[in-house]
Design an enzyme around this catalytic site. Sequence first.
Site, mmCIF file in Angstrom:
data_model
loop_
_atom_site.group_PDB
_atom_site.id
_atom_site.type_symbol
_atom_site.label_atom_id
_atom_site.label_comp_id
_atom_site.label_asym_id
_atom_site.label_seq_id
_atom_site.Cartn_x
_atom_site.Cartn_y
_atom_site.Cartn_z
ATOM 1 N N ASP A 179 -103.013 57.463 29.937
ATOM 2 C CA ASP A 179 -103.758 57.846 28.803
ATOM 3 C C ASP A 179 -105.388 57.789 28.977
ATOM 4 O OD1 ASP A 179 -101.325 57.688 27.040
ATOM 5 O OD2 ASP A 179 -101.226 55.501 27.705
ATOM 6 N N ASP A 186 -103.911 54.748 23.350
ATOM 7 C CA ASP A 186 -102.491 54.133 22.814
ATOM 8 C C ASP A 186 -103.477 52.733 22.670
ATOM 9 O OD1 ASP A 186 -100.923 55.993 23.363
ATOM 10 O OD2 ASP A 186 -99.996 54.863 25.063
ATOM 11 N N ASP A 207 -100.014 62.263 29.104
ATOM 12 C CA ASP A 207 -99.664 61.416 28.250
ATOM 13 C C ASP A 207 -100.567 61.297 27.084
ATOM 14 O OD1 ASP A 207 -98.088 59.254 27.424
ATOM 15 O OD2 ASP A 207 -98.404 57.806 28.882
ATOM 16 N N ARG A 244 -98.628 62.481 16.549
ATOM 17 C CA ARG A 244 -99.188 61.383 16.651
ATOM 18 C C ARG A 244 -100.766 61.058 16.501
ATOM 19 N NH1 ARG A 244 -96.065 59.235 22.302
ATOM 20 N NH2 ARG A 244 -93.879 59.803 21.554
#
Length: 442
Positions: A222, A265, A261, A320
Amino acid sequence: MSTQGWHGHATRKAALAGCTALVLGLTAATAQARPGHHPHDLARQTLPAKDGWASQGTGTTGGAAADAEHVYTVTTWAEFKAALAAGGDAPRIIKVKGTIDAVAEGCDAFAVPGYDFDAYLEKYAPEKWGLDTDLSDEPDDSPEGLRRASAARQDQAVKANVPGDTTIIGIGRNAGLKGASLQIKGVDNVIVRNLTFESPVDCFPQWDPTDGAKGNWNSEYDSAVVYGSTHVWLDHNTFTDGEHPDSAAPTHFGMLYQQHDGQLDVVKGADHVTASWNVFTEHDKTILIGNSDSESTAAGDRGHLKVTFHHNLFKNLVERAPRVRFGQVDVYNNHFVASDDYAYSFGVGKESAIVAEHNAFTLPKGVSPAKVLKRWSDAPVTAAHNRVNGRTVDLIAVHNAEIPAETLRTGAGWTPTLRTKVLPAAAVPHIVDHGAGAGRLR
């Protein structure tokens, strides 16, 4: 009211003038630091009081207290990692000048001797290997073993661990990190501002034949990970796939060769995070809050994962934005601009408590507002005062009407109090589109 309902040149002019005033006022408010923390020195600004979850308790000051010996200006990846490692536990400020490329030498620099992608494709082609057995037991000298070893070299090279009491800030309009993964892991009090993050490209994705009905390519890295950390402020950054969009990726074994990815996060019990005035763009699986439904993970996530998103631009994303498990997540005054491959924005996951208010959505023709919310688990959500294409829409009601098999419950069970000035949703597109992202910090 939408612009289509305005009448007369003078009215439109007055409305735009009002929006401009709001931009200036909000920019000034965002720039204010606490007394004694040099409000006009961008590198020493701290998170204002009541500015989202990161202002809870001790607040977020980053490296504002750094002495002169712990202020670094860096122009290379080696200098950046050295500045992160230097100075022990002392507060630090790291100023990033220009674009720093963590993978300047390219993917070949990480490949171990003997690794050959064509050999990998030949060995694990579904018509030969099948779809019933994963690759975890493959020996070290197999194509998968050589891939693992190559991936480990990239992992070591592109990840950068950020210590507590740190401010990382881009200087000017063109500062950024390319191909890097910031690891904000197990620390407290971090500020990251005014940087363009070009998503890391996983040079060695793994094929998992057992992932889904057809198998899947799975990637790592990420742009930024907040892992078990507290009091983190991410402000005026731009997150993008840049030169390597998924649309340019090839297909192998009938599936997209996925080399990205997430962009951000927040996982493993992380808490008190504010993401403000950022741009998240050109990406698929964008932001994950809580990374697993498993009970072992839940034990550390329950009562944590408190995150605020405000005044961010989410543009041309698939899904997301964010997807949430367990956390109390406040999402207000953001602008969501969707493209034709839009899947959803808010992922309602296990024991999540999302409050989404005063946001604006710009959806393409034929894309229903029912898609804004996606139910992954049965959890209550609050969604009020949101506008879609200039009209106020009850996002829960339209979702439940069009997708009755995934009915959502109303009422997240909490009321956010840590907010700066809340704009009416009608003002959000103009304000956010002109103020969010790297290079716009004043």
